[in-house]
Design an enzyme around this catalytic site. Structure first.
Site, PDB file in Angstrom:
ATOM      1  N   ARG A   1      -1.599  13.710 -15.320  1.00  0.00           N
ATOM      2  CA  ARG A   1      -1.624  13.183 -13.955  1.00  0.00           C
ATOM      3  C   ARG A   1      -0.231  13.271 -13.353  1.00  0.00           C
ATOM      4  O   ARG A   1       0.751  12.874 -13.970  1.00  0.00           O
ATOM      5  CB  ARG A   1      -2.093  11.726 -13.901  1.00  0.00           C
ATOM      6  CG  ARG A   1      -2.198  11.241 -12.450  1.00  0.00           C
ATOM      7  CD  ARG A   1      -2.845   9.899 -12.280  1.00  0.00           C
ATOM      8  NE  ARG A   1      -3.107   9.646 -10.847  1.00  0.00           N
ATOM      9  CZ  ARG A   1      -4.117   8.942 -10.379  1.00  0.00           C
ATOM     10  NH1 ARG A   1      -4.971   8.390 -11.197  1.00  0.00           N
ATOM     11  NH2 ARG A   1      -4.277   8.769  -9.074  1.00  0.00           N
TER      12      ARG A   1
ATOM     13  N   ARG B   1     -11.720   8.266   2.835  1.00  0.00           N
ATOM     14  CA  ARG B   1     -10.464   8.518   3.568  1.00  0.00           C
ATOM     15  C   ARG B   1     -10.763   8.797   5.044  1.00  0.00           C
ATOM     16  O   ARG B   1     -11.909   9.043   5.411  1.00  0.00           O
ATOM     17  CB  ARG B   1      -9.734   9.708   2.941  1.00  0.00           C
ATOM     18  CG  ARG B   1      -9.205   9.362   1.565  1.00  0.00           C
ATOM     19  CD  ARG B   1      -8.220  10.392   1.091  1.00  0.00           C
ATOM     20  NE  ARG B   1      -7.670   9.979  -0.199  1.00  0.00           N
ATOM     21  CZ  ARG B   1      -6.645  10.558  -0.779  1.00  0.00           C
ATOM     22  NH1 ARG B   1      -6.042  11.583  -0.196  1.00  0.00           N
ATOM     23  NH2 ARG B   1      -6.200  10.122  -1.941  1.00  0.00           N
TER      24      ARG B   1
ATOM     25  N   ARG C   1       2.049  11.931  -0.319  1.00  0.00           N
ATOM     26  CA  ARG C   1       3.445  11.465  -0.369  1.00  0.00           C
ATOM     27  C   ARG C   1       4.425  12.624  -0.226  1.00  0.00           C
ATOM     28  O   ARG C   1       5.488  12.478   0.369  1.00  0.00           O
ATOM     29  CB  ARG C   1       3.690  10.703  -1.693  1.00  0.00           C
ATOM     30  CG  ARG C   1       3.216   9.258  -1.633  1.00  0.00           C
ATOM     31  CD  ARG C   1       3.094   8.652  -3.007  1.00  0.00           C
ATOM     32  NE  ARG C   1       1.890   9.128  -3.675  1.00  0.00           N
ATOM     33  CZ  ARG C   1       1.622   8.928  -4.966  1.00  0.00           C
ATOM     34  NH1 ARG C   1       2.502   8.309  -5.719  1.00  0.00           N
ATOM     35  NH2 ARG C   1       0.497   9.368  -5.481  1.00  0.00           N
TER      36      ARG C   1
ATOM     37  N   SER D   1     -12.337  13.141  -5.264  1.00  0.00           N
ATOM     38  CA  SER D   1     -13.184  12.157  -5.945  1.00  0.00           C
ATOM     39  C   SER D   1     -14.275  11.665  -5.004  1.00  0.00           C
ATOM     40  O   SER D   1     -14.154  11.781  -3.776  1.00  0.00           O
ATOM     41  CB  SER D   1     -12.341  10.970  -6.424  1.00  0.00           C
ATOM     42  OG  SER D   1     -11.959  10.161  -5.329  1.00  0.00           O
ATOM     43  N   ALA D   2     -15.326  11.090  -5.579  1.00  0.00           N
ATOM     44  CA  ALA D   2     -16.381  10.503  -4.733  1.00  0.00           C
ATOM     45  C   ALA D   2     -15.782   9.417  -3.849  1.00  0.00           C
ATOM     46  O   ALA D   2     -16.205   9.228  -2.710  1.00  0.00           O
ATOM     47  CB  ALA D   2     -17.494   9.951  -5.618  1.00  0.00           C
TER      48      ALA D   2
ATOM     49  N   LEU E   1     -10.490  32.475 -18.563  1.00  0.00           N
ATOM     50  CA  LEU E   1     -10.385  31.037 -18.296  1.00  0.00           C
ATOM     51  C   LEU E   1     -11.625  30.483 -17.575  1.00  0.00           C
ATOM     52  O   LEU E   1     -12.109  31.077 -16.619  1.00  0.00           O
ATOM     53  CB  LEU E   1      -9.155  30.817 -17.404  1.00  0.00           C
ATOM     54  CG  LEU E   1      -8.905  29.412 -16.895  1.00  0.00           C
ATOM     55  CD1 LEU E   1      -8.397  28.521 -18.023  1.00  0.00           C
ATOM     56  CD2 LEU E   1      -7.902  29.436 -15.746  1.00  0.00           C
TER      57      LEU E   1
ATOM     58  N   ASP F   1      -2.340  14.658  -8.096  1.00  0.00           N
ATOM     59  CA  ASP F   1      -2.071  13.558  -7.166  1.00  0.00           C
ATOM     60  C   ASP F   1      -0.689  13.682  -6.529  1.00  0.00           C
ATOM     61  O   ASP F   1       0.236  14.206  -7.154  1.00  0.00           O
ATOM     62  CB  ASP F   1      -2.190  12.233  -7.931  1.00  0.00           C
ATOM     63  CG  ASP F   1      -2.384  11.042  -7.004  1.00  0.00           C
ATOM     64  OD1 ASP F   1      -2.639  11.252  -5.797  1.00  0.00           O
ATOM     65  OD2 ASP F   1      -2.279   9.905  -7.494  1.00  0.00           O
TER      66      ASP F   1
ATOM     67  N   SER G   1      -8.396   6.842 -12.624  1.00  0.00           N
ATOM     68  CA  SER G   1      -9.120   6.964 -11.346  1.00  0.00           C
ATOM     69  C   SER G   1     -10.486   7.646 -11.485  1.00  0.00           C
ATOM     70  O   SER G   1     -10.807   8.579 -10.745  1.00  0.00           O
ATOM     71  CB  SER G   1      -8.257   7.694 -10.304  1.00  0.00           C
ATOM     72  OG  SER G   1      -7.063   6.981 -10.062  1.00  0.00           O
TER      73      SER G   1
ATOM     74  N   HIS H   1      -1.620  18.766   1.290  1.00  0.00           N
ATOM     75  CA  HIS H   1      -2.784  19.348   0.615  1.00  0.00           C
ATOM     76  C   HIS H   1      -2.684  20.872   0.597  1.00  0.00           C
ATOM     77  O   HIS H   1      -3.056  21.525  -0.373  1.00  0.00           O
ATOM     78  CB  HIS H   1      -4.084  18.911   1.308  1.00  0.00           C
ATOM     79  CG  HIS H   1      -4.333  17.427   1.215  1.00  0.00           C
ATOM     80  ND1 HIS H   1      -4.224  16.724   0.043  1.00  0.00           N
ATOM     81  CD2 HIS H   1      -4.678  16.506   2.164  1.00  0.00           C
ATOM     82  CE1 HIS H   1      -4.496  15.441   0.263  1.00  0.00           C
ATOM     83  NE2 HIS H   1      -4.765  15.284   1.544  1.00  0.00           N
TER      84      HIS H   1
ATOM     85  N   TRP I   1     -14.186  10.235  -0.251  1.00  0.00           N
ATOM     86  CA  TRP I   1     -14.979  10.331   0.991  1.00  0.00           C
ATOM     87  C   TRP I   1     -14.618   9.215   1.968  1.00  0.00           C
ATOM     88  O   TRP I   1     -14.841   9.351   3.178  1.00  0.00           O
ATOM     89  CB  TRP I   1     -16.490  10.249   0.699  1.00  0.00           C
ATOM     90  CG  TRP I   1     -17.066  11.441   0.014  1.00  0.00           C
ATOM     91  CD1 TRP I   1     -17.616  11.469  -1.237  1.00  0.00           C
ATOM     92  CD2 TRP I   1     -17.203  12.782   0.532  1.00  0.00           C
ATOM     93  NE1 TRP I   1     -18.061  12.745  -1.543  1.00  0.00           N
ATOM     94  CE2 TRP I   1     -17.820  13.560  -0.473  1.00  0.00           C
ATOM     95  CE3 TRP I   1     -16.836  13.393   1.742  1.00  0.00           C
ATOM     96  CZ2 TRP I   1     -18.097  14.922  -0.319  1.00  0.00           C
ATOM     97  CZ3 TRP I   1     -17.111  14.751   1.904  1.00  0.00           C
ATOM     98  CH2 TRP I   1     -17.732  15.495   0.881  1.00  0.00           C
TER      99      TRP I   1
HETATM  100  C1  IPE Z   1      -7.404  10.785  -7.689  1.00  0.00           C
HETATM  101  O1  IPE Z   1      -6.387  10.589  -6.749  1.00  0.00           O
HETATM  102  C2  IPE Z   1      -8.338  11.835  -7.186  1.00  0.00           C
HETATM  103  C3  IPE Z   1      -7.775  13.165  -7.063  1.00  0.00           C
HETATM  104  C4  IPE Z   1      -6.593  13.536  -7.443  1.00  0.00           C
HETATM  105  C5  IPE Z   1      -8.639  14.138  -6.485  1.00  0.00           C
HETATM  106  P1  IPE Z   1      -6.432   9.369  -5.721  1.00  0.00           P
HETATM  107  O2  IPE Z   1      -5.170   9.430  -4.975  1.00  0.00           O
HETATM  108  O3  IPE Z   1      -7.682   9.392  -4.959  1.00  0.00           O
HETATM  109  O4  IPE Z   1      -6.483   8.129  -6.743  1.00  0.00           O
HETATM  110  P2  IPE Z   1      -6.051   6.604  -6.525  1.00  0.00           P
HETATM  111  O5  IPE Z   1      -6.707   6.171  -5.263  1.00  0.00           O
HETATM  112  O6  IPE Z   1      -4.578   6.588  -6.413  1.00  0.00           O
HETATM  113  O7  IPE Z   1      -6.546   5.907  -7.747  1.00  0.00           O
HETATM  114  C1  IPE Z   2      -4.196  14.105  -4.191  1.00  0.00           C
HETATM  115  O1  IPE Z   2      -3.157  13.731  -3.355  1.00  0.00           O
HETATM  116  C2  IPE Z   2      -5.263  14.911  -3.480  1.00  0.00           C
HETATM  117  C3  IPE Z   2      -6.499  14.173  -3.236  1.00  0.00           C
HETATM  118  C4  IPE Z   2      -6.791  12.980  -3.685  1.00  0.00           C
HETATM  119  C5  IPE Z   2      -7.498  14.855  -2.436  1.00  0.00           C
HETATM  120  P1  IPE Z   2      -3.254  12.431  -2.453  1.00  0.00           P
HETATM  121  O2  IPE Z   2      -3.819  12.808  -1.150  1.00  0.00           O
HETATM  122  O3  IPE Z   2      -3.955  11.338  -3.183  1.00  0.00           O
HETATM  123  O4  IPE Z   2      -1.726  12.079  -2.300  1.00  0.00           O
HETATM  124  P2  IPE Z   2      -1.071  10.635  -2.293  1.00  0.00           P
HETATM  125  O5  IPE Z   2      -1.496   9.956  -3.564  1.00  0.00           O
HETATM  126  O6  IPE Z   2      -1.572   9.926  -1.084  1.00  0.00           O
HETATM  127  O7  IPE Z   2       0.390  10.898  -2.261  1.00  0.00           O
HETATM  128 MG    MG Z   3      -3.322   9.863  -4.426  1.00  0.00          MG
END
Ligand code: IPE
Ligand code: IPE
Ligand code: MG
Length: 251
Positions: free
Chosen positions: A189, A79, A32, A73-74, A139, A28, A197, A45, A77
């Site tokens: 995390r 976003r 940011r 994550s599901a 692995l 995560d 999450s 990303h 989608w």
């Molecule tokens: C969790 O991150 C999913 C992944 C890292 C792929 P999110 O950024 O989607 O989680 P929330 O929304 O902060 O809970």
């Molecule tokens: C995790 O980073 C990657 C995915 C969830 C795909 P984020 O995109 O959630 O990054 P933040 O949480 O917005 O910083």
């Molecule tokens: Mg995030």
């Protein structure tokens, strides 16, 4: 240079002690990381996929059995469509560019989640990589994509019901997408959030949890070694007393 030395000495220490068999990471903070630099989220990303490479390489180097990465994550989608499209594109690029590294390093790659929701060009690459790498014995790298832990438990229950199997713990385990993976030992995390999450809800029953303030693009080899080192200093009691654990470890 100094950091390299630090990683090397930590690697040596970590490898000399019992390793977690299975580490999972909620990757995560990409957004940011980018926003802090005035860059589009997709740049975060992209940088995050460099961390995937670095962490996978280190996991293999120290000899982890299984690494499971929460990549999408599901719920993701929902976003903005251009971010989702960019992530799918990046995933395809990652699979193309990592092919040689995966094969050269004996990595077995597969994916868990609602994979039928992924676009065809991602599904095809995943399936090709899975088939090509399934004979590898190093692995086990699992990408959680369109992953939803509650949906996994629900689909396992539905399947057991359809098969007329009574749903005990083993029957559920055997029908989860994670079947065949070792017990989860450590769940990490990044980005300072302290929540799960919807990731590996059933599997994290006795996992050690590690939270770091670092954003995923800043999490590399050294940081993986640091969380494993921290894990190795913990006492896992599984309901026993500290004295019982000490007696068991002496035996
Ligand atoms: C969790 O991150 C999913 C992944 C890292 C792929 P999110 O950024 O989607 O989680 P929330 O929304 O902060 O809970
Ligand atoms: C995790 O980073 C990657 C995915 C969830 C795909 P984020 O995109 O959630 O990054 P933040 O949480 O917005 O910083
Ligand atoms: Mg995030």
């Amino acid at each position: 240079m100094a950091e390299r030395t630090l990683a090397e000495s930590l690697r040596e220490k970590v490898r000399a002690r019992p390793l977690p068999r299975h580490v999972a990471i909620i990757m995560d903070g990409n957004g940011r990381w980018a926003e802090a630099r005035g860059l589009p989220r997709l740049a975060g990303h992209r940088e995050g996929s460099e961390s995937v490479r670095a962490v996978t390489r280190e996991a293999r180097r120290i000899g982890l059995e299984a690494l499971t990465l929460y990549a999408f994550s599901a719920q993701n989608w929902s976003r903005p469509p251009d971010e989702v499209a960019g992530l799918m594109q990046l995933l395809a690029e990652y699979l193309d560019s990592e092919r040689a590294e995966i094969m050269d390093n004996d990595v077995r790659l597969h994916a868990i989640g609602e994979l039928d929701r992924l676009p065809g060009f991602v599904r095809e690459r995943l399936e090709r990589m899975r088939q090509e790498s399934q004979g590898n014995r190093g692995l086990i790298l699992t990408l959680a994509l369109s992953y939803d832990a509650r949906e996994d438990i629900a689909q396992a229950a539905r399947r057991a019901a359809a098969e007329g199997v009574s749903l005990d713990r083993d029957a559920l385990d055997a029908r989860l997408w994670t079947v065949g993976l070792p017990e989860l030992d450590l769940l990490v995390r990044t980005s300072g959030e302290r929540r799960v999450s919807n990731f590996l809800l059933w599997q994290c029953a006795y996992a050690e949890l590690a939270f770091t303030e670092l954003l995923w693009p800043d999490f590399r080899e050294l940081e993986l070694l640091q969380v494993v080192d921290d894990f190795q200093r913990r006492e896992r009691r599984f309901g026993l007393t500290g004295a019982q654990v000490a007696a068991r470890d002496r035996a």
